[in-house]
Design an enzyme around this catalytic site. Structure first.
Site, PDB file in Angstrom:
ATOM      1  N   HIS A  97      -8.465  -4.383  -1.064  1.00  0.00           N
ATOM      2  CA  HIS A  97      -7.224  -3.814  -0.671  1.00  0.00           C
ATOM      3  C   HIS A  97      -7.013  -4.328   0.528  1.00  0.00           C
ATOM      4  O   HIS A  97      -7.696  -4.569   1.538  1.00  0.00           O
ATOM      5  CB  HIS A  97      -7.593  -2.396  -0.326  1.00  0.00           C
ATOM      6  CG  HIS A  97      -6.284  -1.665  -0.082  1.00  0.00           C
ATOM      7  ND1 HIS A  97      -5.366  -1.306  -1.188  1.00  0.00           N
ATOM      8  CD2 HIS A  97      -5.816  -1.139   0.927  1.00  0.00           C
ATOM      9  CE1 HIS A  97      -4.229  -0.545  -0.437  1.00  0.00           C
ATOM     10  NE2 HIS A  97      -4.689  -0.473   0.714  1.00  0.00           N
ATOM     11  N   ASP A 142     -10.254  -3.982  -5.577  1.00  0.00           N
ATOM     12  CA  ASP A 142      -9.242  -2.764  -4.634  1.00  0.00           C
ATOM     13  C   ASP A 142      -9.530  -1.459  -5.366  1.00  0.00           C
ATOM     14  O   ASP A 142      -9.443  -1.426  -6.679  1.00  0.00           O
ATOM     15  CB  ASP A 142      -7.842  -3.188  -4.716  1.00  0.00           C
ATOM     16  CG  ASP A 142      -6.977  -2.401  -4.076  1.00  0.00           C
ATOM     17  OD1 ASP A 142      -7.208  -1.028  -3.975  1.00  0.00           O
ATOM     18  OD2 ASP A 142      -5.922  -3.070  -3.176  1.00  0.00           O
ATOM     19  N   SER A 169       0.856  -0.992  -0.015  1.00  0.00           N
ATOM     20  CA  SER A 169       0.041   0.037   0.068  1.00  0.00           C
ATOM     21  C   SER A 169       0.860   1.288  -0.029  1.00  0.00           C
ATOM     22  O   SER A 169       1.466   1.557  -0.840  1.00  0.00           O
ATOM     23  CB  SER A 169      -1.009  -0.132   1.125  1.00  0.00           C
ATOM     24  OG  SER A 169      -2.125   1.002   1.050  1.00  0.00           O
TER      25      SER A 169
END
Length: 312
Positions: A286, A256, A158
């Site tokens: 995600h 995501d 991320s």
């Protein structure tokens, strides 16, 4: 592009539905969390409600420039992995996944150096990128003497994936360093902080991240800026010249909001001349690797395989 784990789609979708339902029962957080709430949230592991487990194998160090890192060194070292944790530049810590990093260190025969970069909103951009850049430069200069190898790899999840690309670009543009890091491993990163189409259209589903949470996170990380300013290549690497970067493995799930970021980055990375392996996980939301799923076990295995062989 390879679409993976379609045979797990039913399990993955069932988990997503349960996660969304549970998250919807909690009040949404608006604005900047106060200091007490931030401290409480930061004590817990990402994606969970309990503190992470600290292992004795991890060594906390302070390197040049006062940057803190957490280091895991197995008995056999054949490379060094500079790990940059996720958490939206606001949460997460270098000791947030000791068990996973130690397992990676042992199985891939890597010394793992995880950066304890400064977090927003107390330390907004460019503090976090500055710390990651400093850690990378330290490894370029000292990996051979510290760990007995110059085979360097970089990656993260991320926000950590975003910071990994930013770090490679800073090494190239500010210090003329290319080729020192031989591969990058990038999990579900945000590479366009002005928001790609998938970010803008994802909506309000609370699958760990959504359109509103991303927008608020960008505001905390880069306060006082708008979408046009966030298109600066130093902030949004999707707009940067990607020439001279190493081979990469880029991974994202189909559910995501950052799907486009990985798809677009992979295309531009390859067009710039470096090999790219793009994996798109069927049904994954995600941050899916935070959770006990079949796709998580498979993805962690693929990550270990990539990092154990890349850059040799």
């Amino acid at each position: 592009m390879t679409l993976t784990d379609e045979d797990c789609f039913a399990e993955t979708q069932a988990f997503n539905k349960q996660f969304d339902t549970t998250a919807a029962s909690r009040p949404a957080r608006e604005g900047t969390p106060d200091a007490a709430l931030l401290a409480a949230l930061r004590r817990n592991r990402l994606g969970g409600d309990t503190p992470p487990v600290r292992l004795p194998h991890g060594q906390d160090r302070v390197i040049e420039g006062g940057v803190k890192v957490r280091v895991f060194v197995p008995d056999h070292v054949e490379g060094v992995y500079l790990h940059i944790h996720g958490g939206g530049w606001v949460f997460g810590a270098a000791d947030g996944q000791d068990e996973r990093l130690w397992q990676l260190a042992e199985q891939a025969r890597l010394a793992v150096v995880s950066v304890e970069y400064r977090l927003a909103p107390e330390h907004p951009y460019p503090a976090g990128p500055d710390d990651c850049e400093a850690a990378a430069r330290w490894l370029v200069r000292h990996a051979a003497t510290e760990f007995g190898t110059q085979r360097l790899l970089i990656g993260g999840e991320s926000a950590g994936a975003h910071l990994s690309v930013v770090t490679l670009l800073r090494l190239r543009d500010r210090h003329g360093v290319t080729g020192a890091f031989r591969a990058a491993h990038l999990l579900f990163g945000p590479y366009d902080l002005s928001m790609t189409p998938s970010q803008r259209s994802f909506g309000s589903r609370r699958l760990l991240s959504n359109t509103d949470t991303l927008r608020r996170t960008y505001e905390l990380f880069t306060p006082g800026t708008g979408p046009e300013q966030r298109r600066d290549p130093e902030v949004s690497p999707l707009f940067a010249d990607l020439a001279g970067l190493p081979p990469a493995r880029i991974v994202v799930g189909t559910e995501d909001p950052l799907l486009d970021d990985s798809l677009f980055l992979a295309g531009r990375w390859q067009a710039a001349g470096a090999p790219v392996c793009l994996g798109v996980v069927a049904g994954a939301m995600h941050g899916f690797t935070l959770f006990p799923l079949t796709i998580t076990e498979r993805e962690l295995r693929r990550q270990r395989e990539f990092l154990s062989t890349a850059g040799r």
